[in-house]
Motif scaffolding. Structure first.
Motif, PDB file in Angstrom:
ATOM      1  N   GLY A  94      79.027  18.883  55.843  1.00 14.39           N
ATOM      2  CA  GLY A  94      78.032  17.813  55.931  1.00 14.39           C
ATOM      3  C   GLY A  94      76.757  18.229  56.637  1.00 14.39           C
ATOM      4  N   THR A  95      76.827  19.266  57.436  1.00 15.15           N
ATOM      5  CA  THR A  95      75.636  19.778  58.129  1.00 15.15           C
ATOM      6  C   THR A  95      75.801  21.280  58.341  1.00 15.15           C
ATOM      7  N   LEU A  96      75.464  22.035  57.315  1.00 17.94           N
ATOM      8  CA  LEU A  96      75.760  23.472  57.289  1.00 17.94           C
ATOM      9  C   LEU A  96      74.950  24.231  58.348  1.00 17.94           C
ATOM     10  N   PRO A  97      75.616  25.140  59.060  1.00 21.35           N
ATOM     11  CA  PRO A  97      74.935  25.906  60.112  1.00 21.35           C
ATOM     12  C   PRO A  97      74.255  27.155  59.563  1.00 21.35           C
ATOM     13  N   LEU A  98      73.542  26.995  58.454  1.00 21.87           N
ATOM     14  CA  LEU A  98      72.928  28.131  57.770  1.00 21.87           C
ATOM     15  C   LEU A  98      71.454  27.852  57.507  1.00 21.87           C
ATOM     16  N   ALA A  99      70.679  28.942  57.412  1.00 18.85           N
ATOM     17  CA  ALA A  99      69.247  28.834  57.151  1.00 18.85           C
ATOM     18  C   ALA A  99      68.994  28.418  55.701  1.00 18.85           C
ATOM     19  N   ASP A 100      67.772  27.960  55.440  1.00 13.49           N
ATOM     20  CA  ASP A 100      67.379  27.555  54.091  1.00 13.49           C
ATOM     21  C   ASP A 100      67.442  28.762  53.149  1.00 13.49           C
ATOM     22  N   ALA A 101      67.890  28.500  51.930  1.00 14.65           N
ATOM     23  CA  ALA A 101      67.782  29.467  50.825  1.00 14.65           C
ATOM     24  C   ALA A 101      68.396  30.830  51.127  1.00 14.65           C
ATOM     25  N   VAL A 102      69.482  30.855  51.878  1.00 15.47           N
ATOM     26  CA  VAL A 102      70.119  32.149  52.177  1.00 15.47           C
ATOM     27  C   VAL A 102      71.055  32.605  51.065  1.00 15.47           C
ATOM     28  N   ALA A 103      71.514  31.664  50.231  1.00 19.19           N
ATOM     29  CA  ALA A 103      72.562  32.007  49.263  1.00 19.19           C
ATOM     30  C   ALA A 103      71.985  32.157  47.864  1.00 19.19           C
ATOM     31  N   ASP A 104      72.192  33.328  47.274  1.00 22.67           N
ATOM     32  CA  ASP A 104      71.827  33.521  45.872  1.00 22.67           C
ATOM     33  C   ASP A 104      72.862  32.873  44.965  1.00 22.67           C
ATOM     34  N   LEU A 105      74.075  32.804  45.485  1.00 23.37           N
ATOM     35  CA  LEU A 105      75.202  32.300  44.720  1.00 23.37           C
ATOM     36  C   LEU A 105      76.049  31.464  45.677  1.00 23.37           C
TER      37      LEU A 105
ATOM     38  N   ILE B   8      70.896  34.480  59.504  1.00 18.26           N
ATOM     39  CA  ILE B   8      71.174  33.373  58.575  1.00 18.26           C
ATOM     40  C   ILE B   8      71.852  32.178  59.239  1.00 18.26           C
ATOM     41  N   LEU B   9      72.364  32.338  60.464  1.00 16.09           N
ATOM     42  CA  LEU B   9      73.010  31.211  61.142  1.00 16.09           C
ATOM     43  C   LEU B   9      71.966  30.316  61.796  1.00 16.09           C
ATOM     44  N   ARG B  10      72.213  29.018  61.766  1.00 11.06           N
ATOM     45  CA  ARG B  10      71.317  28.034  62.383  1.00 11.06           C
ATOM     46  C   ARG B  10      72.125  26.981  63.126  1.00 11.06           C
ATOM     47  N   ASP B  11      71.453  26.351  64.079  1.00  9.54           N
ATOM     48  CA  ASP B  11      72.025  25.205  64.790  1.00  9.54           C
ATOM     49  C   ASP B  11      72.273  24.092  63.766  1.00  9.54           C
ATOM     50  N   PRO B  12      73.538  23.625  63.652  1.00 15.76           N
ATOM     51  CA  PRO B  12      73.798  22.583  62.643  1.00 15.76           C
ATOM     52  C   PRO B  12      73.038  21.282  62.921  1.00 15.76           C
ATOM     53  N   LEU B  13      72.635  21.077  64.164  1.00 18.73           N
ATOM     54  CA  LEU B  13      71.999  19.804  64.520  1.00 18.73           C
ATOM     55  C   LEU B  13      70.560  19.720  64.023  1.00 18.73           C
ATOM     56  N   ASP B  14      69.800  20.820  64.127  1.00 17.52           N
ATOM     57  CA  ASP B  14      68.378  20.740  63.758  1.00 17.52           C
ATOM     58  C   ASP B  14      67.901  21.941  62.935  1.00 17.52           C
ATOM     59  N   ALA B  16      67.461  24.863  63.794  1.00 13.96           N
ATOM     60  CA  ALA B  16      66.675  25.841  64.548  1.00 13.96           C
ATOM     61  C   ALA B  16      67.488  27.117  64.732  1.00 13.96           C
ATOM     62  N   GLU B  17      66.812  28.202  65.101  1.00 10.48           N
ATOM     63  CA  GLU B  17      67.513  29.462  65.316  1.00 10.48           C
ATOM     64  C   GLU B  17      68.424  29.375  66.534  1.00 10.48           C
ATOM     65  N   LEU B  18      69.309  30.363  66.637  1.00 11.69           N
ATOM     66  CA  LEU B  18      70.292  30.389  67.715  1.00 11.69           C
ATOM     67  C   LEU B  18      70.102  31.644  68.555  1.00 11.69           C
ATOM     68  N   ASP B  19      70.293  31.495  69.862  1.00 16.33           N
ATOM     69  CA  ASP B  19      70.345  32.661  70.748  1.00 16.33           C
ATOM     70  C   ASP B  19      71.798  33.083  70.898  1.00 16.33           C
ATOM     71  N   LEU B  20      71.984  34.405  71.140  1.00 14.57           N
ATOM     72  CA  LEU B  20      73.331  34.956  71.251  1.00 14.57           C
ATOM     73  C   LEU B  20      73.591  35.458  72.666  1.00 14.57           C
ATOM     74  N   GLU B  21      74.734  35.086  73.214  1.00 10.88           N
ATOM     75  CA  GLU B  21      75.212  35.668  74.472  1.00 10.88           C
ATOM     76  C   GLU B  21      76.581  36.275  74.203  1.00 10.88           C
ATOM     77  N   VAL B  22      76.733  37.543  74.568  1.00 15.64           N
ATOM     78  CA  VAL B  22      77.961  38.289  74.255  1.00 15.64           C
ATOM     79  C   VAL B  22      78.803  38.485  75.507  1.00 15.64           C
ATOM     80  N   ASP B  23      80.088  38.167  75.408  1.00 14.51           N
ATOM     81  CA  ASP B  23      81.026  38.454  76.499  1.00 14.51           C
ATOM     82  C   ASP B  23      81.878  39.684  76.194  1.00 14.51           C
ATOM     83  N   GLU B  24      82.204  39.870  74.906  1.00 15.25           N
ATOM     84  CA  GLU B  24      83.101  40.968  74.549  1.00 15.25           C
ATOM     85  C   GLU B  24      82.769  41.480  73.156  1.00 15.25           C
TER      86      GLU B  24
END
Lengths: 210, 61
Positions: A94-105, B8-14, B16-24
């Motif tokens: 319902g609210t994908l955690p992905l950027a716009d237009a990342v998927a070709d397929l 390619i990963l984004r915050d599902p809420l808005d 926006a881009e995400l910052d990464l913090e690594v523990d392991e």
């Protein structure tokens, strides 16, 4: 009732053991497609269609709300030799955690019918379109009233239990679509339908994103 | 997850881009850590290599 992903977390191992084979409709949709840079499998479950995507994409992103199913999908990907390009992501259709237009397929198979209410289902189709972008091509499927086990002309909400090996029944929410309603939901969304068909009790739409 | 996935990963809420913090880490795999929404500040755990980007109202903890 449990959330749908809690159900799939509980039944993951048994579900995966009985859901290994790709659907023929998905196999034919993907035939002659690719190679592409990135494929997204929304509601990838135990990854039954991920290997088909891995054969034609440089990267396969598998999104599912169930962490347990993703663990199975990743293990299968490693075993089948595409673990290096398979990225399991826990997320909500319902609210994908992905950027716009990342998927070709993209695939959004046998998942939309688990969402409720209708506004959230339509919103998830907008999300699928957003991730595909204008050039991405996707396949959407839902369970349909045309399946033999149902005796209804119009879409309805129902509970379909999963039966574990010990006989325990775990209830799962489904919205069973009628074909006109599925067409209406696709049309109301940002997905642009190229083709629609029914097969084996499921409604399908081949779509471009937006 | 691999760091390159941040593209390619984004915050599902808005979205926006995400910052990464690594523990392991294990080679180029990030096994434990967190992703943080650059606008919302929401923290999303990376658990056994799998980022949990369910929106906060769907997460179990």
């Amino acid at each position: 009732m449990e959330r749908i992903y809690e159900v799939y977390d509980r039944i993951a191992d048994h579900f995966a053991a009985t859901r290994a084979t790709p659907w023929p409709e998905v196999t034919s949709f993907l035939a002659n497609r690719g190679p592409v840079a990135c494929a997204v499998d929304v509601g990838c479950g135990n990854g039954r269609h991920s290997e088909l995507l891995a054969e034609r994409a440089g990267q396969v992103v598998g999104v599912d709300a169930s962490g347990e199913l993703l663990v199975v999908a990743r293990a299968d990907a490693v075993e089948a030799g595409y673990g290096g390009i398979f990225a399991p992501i826990r997320g909500d259709a319902g609210t994908l955690p992905l950027a716009d237009a990342v998927a070709d397929l993209g695939l959004y198979v046998a998942t939309l019918h688990h969402l409720r209410p209708r506004a959230r289902r339509r919103g998830s189709l907008d999300e699928f379109a957003r991730v595909l972008g204008p050039d991405g091509l996707g396949l959407v499927s839902v369970w349909s009233v045309t399946h033999d086990r149902f005796d209804a002309a119009e879409g309805f909400d129902t509970i379909v239990p999963w039966t574990l090996p010990d006989g325990e029944q775990v209830p799962r929410f489904y919205h069973i679509y009628d074909p006109a309603e599925f067409s209406a939901d696709i049309s109301a969304s940002a997905c642009r339908a190229i083709d629609r068909f029914e097969s084996s009790g499921n409604c399908y739409a081949v779509v471009r994103g937006a | 997850m691999k760091k390159s996935l941040l593209d390619i990963l984004r915050d599902p809420l808005d979205k926006a881009e995400l910052d990464l913090e690594v523990d392991e880490r294990d080679g180029d795999e990030i096994v434990e850590g967190r992703l943080i929404g650059t606008e919302t500040g929401e923290v999303y755990p990376i658990e056994d290599g799998i980022p949990n980007l369910l929106p906060p109202d769907m997460r179990d903890e």
